[in-house]
Scaffold this motif. Structure first.
Motif, short mmCIF file in Angstrom:
data_model
loop_
_atom_site.label_atom_id
_atom_site.label_comp_id
_atom_site.label_asym_id
_atom_site.label_seq_id
_atom_site.Cartn_x
_atom_site.Cartn_y
_atom_site.Cartn_z
N ALA A 98 -0.92 -7.19 12.94
CA ALA A 98 -0.94 -5.87 13.78
C ALA A 98 -1.00 -4.84 12.89
N VAL A 99 -0.16 -4.71 12.13
CA VAL A 99 0.05 -3.69 10.90
C VAL A 99 -0.98 -3.46 10.33
N PHE A 100 -1.84 -4.56 9.69
CA PHE A 100 -2.66 -4.52 8.68
C PHE A 100 -4.04 -4.21 9.55
N ARG A 101 -4.09 -4.59 10.63
CA ARG A 101 -5.30 -4.28 11.46
C ARG A 101 -5.27 -2.71 11.73
N ALA A 102 -4.13 -2.31 12.03
CA ALA A 102 -3.99 -0.85 12.12
C ALA A 102 -4.44 -0.15 10.94
N ILE A 103 -3.93 -0.43 10.06
CA ILE A 103 -4.20 0.28 8.61
C ILE A 103 -5.82 0.20 8.42
N ASP A 104 -6.52 -0.88 8.66
CA ASP A 104 -7.72 -0.94 8.27
C ASP A 104 -8.67 -0.37 9.41
N GLU A 105 -8.15 -0.16 10.69
CA GLU A 105 -8.74 0.61 11.67
C GLU A 105 -8.51 2.08 11.35
N ALA A 106 -7.69 2.47 10.80
CA ALA A 106 -7.47 3.88 10.44
C ALA A 106 -8.31 4.47 9.32
N LEU A 107 -8.34 3.39 8.35
CA LEU A 107 -9.34 3.70 7.15
C LEU A 107 -10.88 3.74 7.46
N LEU A 108 -11.13 2.67 8.40
CA LEU A 108 -12.55 2.56 8.87
C LEU A 108 -13.17 3.87 9.62
N MET A 109 -11.77 4.60 10.58
CA MET A 109 -12.26 5.35 11.30
C MET A 109 -12.17 6.92 10.64
N LYS A 110 -11.58 6.73 9.28
CA LYS A 110 -11.35 7.79 8.32
C LYS A 110 -10.28 8.75 9.27
N LYS A 111 -9.28 8.19 9.84
CA LYS A 111 -8.28 8.81 10.59
C LYS A 111 -6.92 8.94 9.80
N PRO A 112 -6.52 9.99 9.30
CA PRO A 112 -5.33 9.95 8.66
C PRO A 112 -4.07 9.59 9.43
N GLY A 113 -3.34 9.09 8.71
CA GLY A 113 -1.97 8.79 9.45
C GLY A 113 -0.81 8.39 8.57
N TYR A 114 0.43 8.02 9.25
CA TYR A 114 1.53 7.41 8.22
C TYR A 114 2.38 6.49 9.21
N ILE A 115 2.81 5.53 8.33
CA ILE A 115 3.80 4.54 8.84
C ILE A 115 5.09 4.75 8.25
#
Length: 253
Positions: free
Chosen positions: A15-32
């Motif tokens: 789920a961690v890596f899915r969330a990272i890939d989704e954020a990059l695909l959507m060009k949505k900046p974030g932090y963990i």
């Protein structure tokens, strides 16, 4: 995600890596956030810092003791996923363009040499020693502009908790894309020029803190005291949350 001790944890690596890939695909900046005992204690002492951690995509569990607490309080099994592990997992994937921000130039130079042996592309990635200054004094628009120019997807931050989490929260509004992950001492562990991580047997039996104290006694003893001082109250509060959850409508006592 699951919330314990006022922290939203993601224990599932996939789920961690899915969330990272989704954020990059959507060009949505974030932090963990990589939540260890210091973050756990500080979140529950400082409401402003609690908002910083809560503003992240989620936290991964860097503490080897939180799974023990959850087993004792809730009878559930969860696993630690520490900053040095997610760091090397992503390095070995050889998928992302990355930037490495923080610590000293000597440590960064060693880190670059070591990581380039795993993925030669890393030799051309951005390693930037952030100047030693208060977290409010960084030029966040300029840093964001450099990251955009570099096209970094994963942005590693190593400033130490709680400073690195505040840094990410302040940089995020200026980013157009990219996922920041604060990994604390991971840069030092893999630089070949600084402290090493504890042997695996110490990690397995939850004694890594003794190794950290040996390597950095002044810093780590102060951190250990913060955790120890906060722990009784945190455990009582979580036990009470469990009792309240069981009394919610529809819950079986």
């Amino acid at each position: 995600m699951e919330k314990y001790f006022n922290i939203r944890y993601e224990f599932d690596k996939h789920a961690v890596f899915r969330a990272i890939d989704e954020a990059l695909l959507m060009k949505k900046p974030g932090y963990i956030c990589v939540s260890d005992g210091v973050i756990l204690a500080t979140v529950n002492r400082d409401p402003a810092y609690c908002q910083v951690v809560d503003g992240s995509m989620f936290s991964i569990c860097d503490s080897g003791y939180v799974p023990l607490y959850l087993r004792w309080i809730y009878g559930i099994e969860r696993k630690q996923y520490c900053g040095s592990e997610i760091f090397m997992d992503i390095i070995h994937q050889r998928r992302y363009r990355m930037a490495f921000l923080g610590t000293t130039q000597q440590t960064l130079d060693g880190l670059k040499r070591h990581l380039s042996e795993i993925d030669p592309r890393i030799n051309d990635m951005w390693f930037y020693s952030l100047p030693y200054k208060a977290v409010d004094d960084f030029d966040y628009p300029a840093i964001a502009q450099m990251l955009e120019k570099d096209r970094a997807e994963i942005i590693w931050i190593a400033l130490g908790a709680p400073k690195q989490e505040i840094f990410m929260s302040k940089l995020k509004p200026y980013l157009k894309s990219g996922v920041m992950i604060a990994v604390g001492a991971a840069f030092k562990f893999y630089s070949g020029t600084d402290v090493n991580r504890a042997p695996y047997w110490m990690v397995r039996v939850h004694l890594e803190f003794l190794h950290r104290i040996y390597c950095e006694p002044k810093k780590q003893l102060r951190r250990c005291w913060l955790i120890i001082e906060s722990l009784p109250k945190l455990l009582v509060q979580e036990w009470n949350r469990k009792r309240r959850r069981k009394k919610l409508p529809g819950k079986v006592e």
